[in-house]
Design a protein around this motif. Structure first.
Motif, PDB file in Angstrom:
ATOM      1  N   LEU A 667       0.813  -1.213   0.000  1.00 58.33           N
ATOM      2  CA  LEU A 667       0.000   0.000   0.000  1.00 58.33           C
ATOM      3  C   LEU A 667       0.848   1.265   0.000  1.00 58.33           C
ATOM      4  O   LEU A 667       0.424   2.303  -0.518  1.00 58.33           O
ATOM      5  CB  LEU A 667      -0.924  -0.018   1.221  1.00 58.33           C
ATOM      6  CG  LEU A 667      -2.071   0.985   1.244  1.00 58.33           C
ATOM      7  CD1 LEU A 667      -2.981   0.806   0.039  1.00 58.33           C
ATOM      8  CD2 LEU A 667      -2.860   0.849   2.535  1.00 58.33           C
ATOM      9  N   SER A 668       2.041   1.197   0.571  1.00 54.51           N
ATOM     10  CA  SER A 668       2.889   2.389   0.614  1.00 54.51           C
ATOM     11  C   SER A 668       3.299   2.852  -0.776  1.00 54.51           C
ATOM     12  O   SER A 668       3.685   4.009  -0.959  1.00 54.51           O
ATOM     13  CB  SER A 668       4.133   2.115   1.461  1.00 54.51           C
ATOM     14  OG  SER A 668       4.904   1.067   0.899  1.00 54.51           O
ATOM     15  N   TRP A 669       3.209   1.975  -1.787  1.00 52.35           N
ATOM     16  CA  TRP A 669       3.565   2.372  -3.149  1.00 52.35           C
ATOM     17  C   TRP A 669       2.539   3.302  -3.776  1.00 52.35           C
ATOM     18  O   TRP A 669       2.789   3.867  -4.858  1.00 52.35           O
ATOM     19  CB  TRP A 669       3.756   1.131  -4.025  1.00 52.35           C
ATOM     20  CG  TRP A 669       5.038   0.420  -3.715  1.00 52.35           C
ATOM     21  CD1 TRP A 669       5.204  -0.672  -2.925  1.00 52.35           C
ATOM     22  CD2 TRP A 669       6.343   0.771  -4.184  1.00 52.35           C
ATOM     23  NE1 TRP A 669       6.519  -1.030  -2.858  1.00 52.35           N
ATOM     24  CE2 TRP A 669       7.251  -0.157  -3.628  1.00 52.35           C
ATOM     25  CE3 TRP A 669       6.837   1.785  -5.016  1.00 52.35           C
ATOM     26  CZ2 TRP A 669       8.615  -0.106  -3.877  1.00 52.35           C
ATOM     27  CZ3 TRP A 669       8.192   1.836  -5.262  1.00 52.35           C
ATOM     28  CH2 TRP A 669       9.063   0.902  -4.700  1.00 52.35           C
ATOM     29  N   VAL A 670       1.400   3.491  -3.118  1.00 55.98           N
ATOM     30  CA  VAL A 670       0.458   4.491  -3.622  1.00 55.98           C
ATOM     31  C   VAL A 670       1.068   5.883  -3.529  1.00 55.98           C
ATOM     32  O   VAL A 670       0.776   6.758  -4.364  1.00 55.98           O
ATOM     33  CB  VAL A 670      -0.864   4.424  -2.823  1.00 55.98           C
ATOM     34  CG1 VAL A 670      -1.782   5.586  -3.191  1.00 55.98           C
ATOM     35  CG2 VAL A 670      -1.570   3.100  -3.076  1.00 55.98           C
ATOM     36  N   LEU A 671       1.926   6.114  -2.549  1.00 54.49           N
ATOM     37  CA  LEU A 671       2.483   7.454  -2.360  1.00 54.49           C
ATOM     38  C   LEU A 671       3.361   7.906  -3.517  1.00 54.49           C
ATOM     39  O   LEU A 671       3.235   9.056  -3.968  1.00 54.49           O
ATOM     40  CB  LEU A 671       3.250   7.505  -1.036  1.00 54.49           C
ATOM     41  CG  LEU A 671       2.373   7.344   0.219  1.00 54.49           C
ATOM     42  CD1 LEU A 671       3.225   7.405   1.473  1.00 54.49           C
ATOM     43  CD2 LEU A 671       1.293   8.416   0.260  1.00 54.49           C
ATOM     44  N   PRO A 672       4.283   7.080  -4.061  1.00 54.79           N
ATOM     45  CA  PRO A 672       5.001   7.529  -5.258  1.00 54.79           C
ATOM     46  C   PRO A 672       4.077   7.815  -6.435  1.00 54.79           C
ATOM     47  O   PRO A 672       4.308   8.762  -7.196  1.00 54.79           O
ATOM     48  CB  PRO A 672       5.944   6.351  -5.559  1.00 54.79           C
ATOM     49  CG  PRO A 672       6.127   5.652  -4.259  1.00 54.79           C
ATOM     50  CD  PRO A 672       4.823   5.813  -3.540  1.00 54.79           C
ATOM     51  N   VAL A 673       3.032   7.004  -6.580  1.00 53.47           N
ATOM     52  CA  VAL A 673       2.055   7.260  -7.639  1.00 53.47           C
ATOM     53  C   VAL A 673       1.395   8.618  -7.410  1.00 53.47           C
ATOM     54  O   VAL A 673       1.221   9.412  -8.346  1.00 53.47           O
ATOM     55  CB  VAL A 673       1.003   6.137  -7.679  1.00 53.47           C
ATOM     56  CG1 VAL A 673      -0.099   6.475  -8.683  1.00 53.47           C
ATOM     57  CG2 VAL A 673       1.651   4.811  -8.040  1.00 53.47           C
ATOM     58  N   ALA A 674       1.033   8.903  -6.153  1.00 47.80           N
ATOM     59  CA  ALA A 674       0.406  10.181  -5.838  1.00 47.80           C
ATOM     60  C   ALA A 674       1.363  11.340  -6.078  1.00 47.80           C
ATOM     61  O   ALA A 674       0.950  12.417  -6.533  1.00 47.80           O
ATOM     62  CB  ALA A 674      -0.064  10.178  -4.382  1.00 47.80           C
ATOM     63  N   LEU A 675       2.644  11.145  -5.807  1.00 45.07           N
ATOM     64  CA  LEU A 675       3.624  12.204  -6.030  1.00 45.07           C
ATOM     65  C   LEU A 675       3.744  12.536  -7.511  1.00 45.07           C
ATOM     66  O   LEU A 675       3.762  13.710  -7.911  1.00 45.07           O
ATOM     67  CB  LEU A 675       4.981  11.782  -5.465  1.00 45.07           C
ATOM     68  CG  LEU A 675       6.114  12.797  -5.614  1.00 45.07           C
ATOM     69  CD1 LEU A 675       5.781  14.087  -4.882  1.00 45.07           C
ATOM     70  CD2 LEU A 675       7.422  12.213  -5.076  1.00 45.07           C
ATOM     71  N   VAL A 676       3.809  11.511  -8.340  1.00 47.11           N
ATOM     72  CA  VAL A 676       3.868  11.740  -9.795  1.00 47.11           C
ATOM     73  C   VAL A 676       2.611  12.476 -10.257  1.00 47.11           C
ATOM     74  O   VAL A 676       2.672  13.440 -11.038  1.00 47.11           O
ATOM     75  CB  VAL A 676       4.012  10.402 -10.535  1.00 47.11           C
ATOM     76  CG1 VAL A 676       3.849  10.597 -12.041  1.00 47.11           C
ATOM     77  CG2 VAL A 676       5.364   9.773 -10.218  1.00 47.11           C
ATOM     78  N   ALA A 677       1.450  12.027  -9.760  1.00 48.55           N
ATOM     79  CA  ALA A 677       0.202  12.671 -10.146  1.00 48.55           C
ATOM     80  C   ALA A 677       0.161  14.124  -9.703  1.00 48.55           C
ATOM     81  O   ALA A 677      -0.295  14.995 -10.446  1.00 48.55           O
ATOM     82  CB  ALA A 677      -0.974  11.900  -9.555  1.00 48.55           C
ATOM     83  N   ALA A 678       0.650  14.394  -8.486  1.00 52.67           N
ATOM     84  CA  ALA A 678       0.615  15.764  -7.979  1.00 52.67           C
ATOM     85  C   ALA A 678       1.478  16.687  -8.816  1.00 52.67           C
ATOM     86  O   ALA A 678       1.069  17.804  -9.165  1.00 52.67           O
ATOM     87  CB  ALA A 678       1.073  15.782  -6.520  1.00 52.67           C
ATOM     88  N   VAL A 679       2.690  16.230  -9.160  1.00 55.44           N
ATOM     89  CA  VAL A 679       3.582  17.062  -9.976  1.00 55.44           C
ATOM     90  C   VAL A 679       2.939  17.361 -11.321  1.00 55.44           C
ATOM     91  O   VAL A 679       2.980  18.496 -11.817  1.00 55.44           O
ATOM     92  CB  VAL A 679       4.939  16.357 -10.159  1.00 55.44           C
ATOM     93  CG1 VAL A 679       5.797  17.100 -11.171  1.00 55.44           C
ATOM     94  CG2 VAL A 679       5.659  16.261  -8.817  1.00 55.44           C
ATOM     95  N   TRP A 680       2.315  16.354 -11.908  1.00 58.38           N
ATOM     96  CA  TRP A 680       1.694  16.534 -13.219  1.00 58.38           C
ATOM     97  C   TRP A 680       0.449  17.407 -13.137  1.00 58.38           C
ATOM     98  O   TRP A 680       0.252  18.320 -13.949  1.00 58.38           O
ATOM     99  CB  TRP A 680       1.354  15.164 -13.813  1.00 58.38           C
ATOM    100  CG  TRP A 680       0.433  15.231 -14.993  1.00 58.38           C
ATOM    101  CD1 TRP A 680       0.647  15.886 -16.168  1.00 58.38           C
ATOM    102  CD2 TRP A 680      -0.856  14.626 -15.099  1.00 58.38           C
ATOM    103  NE1 TRP A 680      -0.422  15.722 -17.005  1.00 58.38           N
ATOM    104  CE2 TRP A 680      -1.360  14.945 -16.376  1.00 58.38           C
ATOM    105  CE3 TRP A 680      -1.613  13.829 -14.253  1.00 58.38           C
ATOM    106  CZ2 TRP A 680      -2.600  14.494 -16.811  1.00 58.38           C
ATOM    107  CZ3 TRP A 680      -2.842  13.375 -14.680  1.00 58.38           C
ATOM    108  CH2 TRP A 680      -3.337  13.717 -15.951  1.00 58.38           C
TER     109      TRP A 680
END
Length: 786
Positions: A667-680
């Protein structure tokens, strides 16, 4: 800040009135008092083993006694034989050291231990047993050690005490024996529950065949521990065994256990005075997977059909293995040591007849086992779904200004994003269907989640609110918040065994808000409150020439009212019972009120907001601590641990759990996905723009004032999630769970934004000076315009 003080006082008042009144005495002690206690531990025994023909003694006991589903969770994910008995004797989670951590095998002593009978096996009488097989699981190795290597129990108990996992829980092995002072042990493994310096031990290899001899065995000491190990000896199973035994050998073993229990009951009936009989599953056997086990109690205080429960679970019919020791101590009128974390067993309600009650307990085990084995797979799937939505968003909306968005795919992107955002709440709504009754419960659970997910997406995409740009997104948030709050009001039945909830095998929580649910609630409730409060404020201020004062007052009042309701439901001992949730949500709602009403957010004021959360939780914890010990929630028990010096073990264990989740949970891998989404999503549009500029004026397609409200809601949510990650033992899993909801919703909003939108100047009135809802954060004279 006056509004913040009003909210804090209101929260404390409601939470205090929600505390059940303290009794004049802890219990009617005489109702539970017994002359002796007999604990019968049966490793591997499940409710599915009981049958009126095969196990008449067990069935008869179930007909006349309270029943429960026992979580045997020790300080190891799978509880083995010695782990279970060590945990039972400590009244807290403990474990026997792993092979790479334990001391070398200890040779049997040549003289009897102090307090032992003269029947202590000599070195020559200890069966050597076959050599250890590489095919044995670790539980199998523990069983072999129990068979041949526990002639020196004090050394074994010392090894348990020195184990790091045992220390992390603050467990003190064999405190049950120390308190009782004298104990009789039948079988080898139970000795780790009571062996301590100065304890008089009488040890017997097996149960005598003569009931009169059994009665004689039970008389000398107030406490007798008997291990019926028929299932341990039922054979090494084939690969993939659920129970750790082969079906044919298991049936014969269960029949033998039932016969031995009948002898014990006959002996108890012949003894003078009152005897408390506790029949408990204590561990898995061989390579069996974790399950819920049989729990039965008969004697003073347990005299009729009903459901077993305890304050450690707060939910019938669930109990824990750590509850046995405090139950024994209460029956014998002995003081409970501070290291004992379990709570005495109690009885509630009446079960619907033995056959139906056994079926209910079997289904409870099926649901728990299914959740326990499916949660990790679901976490990985959730990460994959969110990542796929972000990748699809990059492809459809483009990553550079000169990339032409694929207009025809926007509806597909929006639908996919809504489906991903609805997936978390779908895991709770799936509990409305009886998937545990299906022949293939894991497939049935998956189907129930997908069906619930489809229903939420249909509601969001097809309702009348779909005509407004944020309508479907707010619908998903509303369904999520309503589901979580409604569930806790009705007993948290959807949390239990929900894929983002908790299960009684892990035994981290049995009722109230789980940590992951707190993350979802923060993400949904704060954003939804921001939207509703702003709409109410605008309606109230429409047509008034008062400089927006009425609008701000109504907006702030709605935020504080919603915050009061939410925090009370999260923190009340009879409802959410979430210590960390109050600490996280209260500052979030206070910050949201400040942002939406134009109050400057200074460092001093932000510190006051955080202090308000600490004060609310601290006050509630102290009031809970003032209640009788057996009625306290974990808040009151933590205060007691602070006073007894045990609190550091709790804090360090939670810190270690945070690290473990960060490094080991999918579940912690959602955070890198969220970081990429936030930057974009947040990057400003321009000649070199790389994203839709979602939170900037015009990027979302919202009016500038609405964009400011969205930013305020996200800021308040971020504060709550950071605090939640810091104070809960699930750590980064809280913001990760919230991101699984919020990231797809923001992608869906980007997909619904006007296709021809360009820079900030493309939106009329969207210049920098626009918007009475503009938010300013101030620190030491500097400003942060959001």
């Amino acid at each position: 800040m006056r509004r913040a003080l009003v909210l804090l006082l209101a929260v404390l008042a409601v939470l205090v009135t929600g505390l059940p009144g303290a009794l004049a005495a802890e219990d009617a002690a005489g109702d539970w008092r017994a002359d002796r206690v007999l604990v019968v531990g049966v490793p591997g025994l499940l409710w599915s083993d009981l049958d009126p023909e095969l196990t008449p003694a067990l069935w008869e006991l179930a007909e006349t006694s309270p029943m429960g589903a026992v979580s045997v969770r020790a300080a190891r994910s799978t509880t083995c034989l010695l782990d279970g008995w060590a945990t039972l004797g400590a009244g807290n989670r403990a474990r026997f050291p792993s092979p790479d951590e334990t001391l070398p095998p200890v040779p049997p002593p040549t003289v009897p231990l102090p307090g032992e009978s003269g029947g202590t096996p000599s070195p020559g009488s200890v069966p050597a047993g076959p050599p250890a097989s590489p095919e044995l699981s670790f539980c199998g190795l523990q069983e072999r050690l129990a068979d041949v290597g526990l002639a020196d129990p004090l050394t074994a108990v010392r090894a348990v005490a020195e184990d790091q996992a045992t220390s992390r829980f603050g467990a003190q092995p064999a405190v049950l024996g120390e308190a009782a002072g004298c104990a009789t042990v039948v079988g080898r493994a139970p000795v780790v529950a009571v062996a301590a310096a100065g304890v008089g031990l009488t040890r017997q290899e097996g149960l005598p065949r003569d009931p009169a001899a059994v009665a004689t065995l039970l008389e000398p000491c107030p406490l007798t521990l008997v291990s019926l190990d028929g299932l341990v000896d039922a054979g090494v199973p084939g690969e993939g065994s659920e129970t750790g035994t082969e079906p044919q050998s298991r049936e014969a073993a269960v029949a033998g256990i039932d016969e031995e229990l009948a002898r014990l009951r006959a002996a108890v009936a012949a003894l003078p005075g009152d005897t408390l009989l506790l029949v408990q599953g204590v561990s898995e056997v061989n390579d069996g997977r974790p399950q819920l086990h049989v729990g039965l109690a008969s004697g003073p205080g347990f005299t009729g059909p009903g459901w077993l429960t305890s304050a450690s679970t707060g939910r019938a019919p669930y109990t824990q293995l750590i509850d046995v020791a405090p139950t024994v101590l209460r029956a014998l009128g002995l003081e409970r040591p501070a290291s004992v974390n379990g709570q005495p067993l109690t009885v509630t309600g009446e079960h619907p007849g033995t056959a139906e009650a056994v079926a209910v307990l079997e289904r409870a085990n099926t649901a728990a086992v299914t959740h326990h084995r499916s949660a990790g797979t679901f976490f990985a799937a959730l990460v994959a779904v969110d990542a796929a939505v972000v990748v699809l968003g990059l492809l459809v909306l483009g990553v550079r200004r000169d990339a032409r968005p694929r207009a025809r795919l926007r509806p597909l992107l929006e639908l996919a994003a809504l489906g991903a955002a609805a997936l978390p709440v779908g895991t709770y709504l799936a509990g409305l269907l009886p998937w545990e009754r299906a022949g293939s419960p894991r497939l049935a659970l998956a189907g129930a989640v997908l069906l619930a997910n489809a229903a939420v997406v249909a509601l969001a995409a097809l309702g009348p609110w779909r005509r407004r740009r944020p309508g479907p997104l707010l619908a998903v948030l509303a369904v999520t918040a309503a589901t979580l709050l409604g569930d806790v009001l009705t007993g948290s039945s959807l949390e239990l065994n929900g894929l983002l909830g908790y299960d009684p095998i892990v035994a981290g929580r049995f009722t109230g808000f789980g940590n992951l649910s707190s993350g979802l609630l923060a993400g949904s409730a704060l954003l939804l409150t921001a939207a509703l409060a702003t709409a109410a404020g605008r309606r109230a201020g429409r047509g008034r020439d008062d400089g927006g004062r009425r609008r701000r007052r109504v907006t702030g009042a709605v935020v504080l009212a919603a915050g009061l309701l939410t925090v009370v439901l999260v923190g009340a001992p009879g409802l959410g019972r979430d210590f960390g949730g109050v600490l996280a949500l209260l500052p979030g709602f206070l910050l949201l009120a400040m942002l939406l009403t134009g109050v400057r957010v200074t460092a001093v004021r932000l510190g006051a907001v955080l202090a308000a959360g600490v004060l609310a939780v601290g006050t509630l914890a102290v009031l809970d601590w003032l209640r009788p010990a057996d009625e306290r929630t974990h808040l009151g028990r933590f205060v007691e641990q602070v006073l007894t010096g045990e609190a550091w073990t709790v804090v360090s264990r939670k810190a270690q759990a945070n690290v473990d989740i960060l490094l080991g949970s999918a579940l912690s891998w959602v955070l890198p996905v969220a970081l990429v989404a936030a930057v974009w999503l947040v990057r400003r549009r321009g000649p070199r723009g790389t994203g839709p500029g979602l939170l900037r004026l015009g990027g979302s397609g919202l009016r500038p004032a609405d964009t400011a409200v969205l930013r305020a809601g996200l800021l308040a949510t971020a504060l709550s999630l950071v605090l939640g990650a810091a104070v809960n033992d699930s750590g980064v899993a809280l913001p990760a769970t919230a991101a699984a909801l919020l990231v797809p919703l923001l992608v869906a909003m980007a997909a619904r934004a006007p296709r021809a939108a360009g820079s900030d100047a493309d939106v009329p009135g969207g210049g920098p000076g626009e918007g009475e809802d503009r938010v300013t954060v101030v620190s030491r004279g500097s400003t942060w315009n959001t």
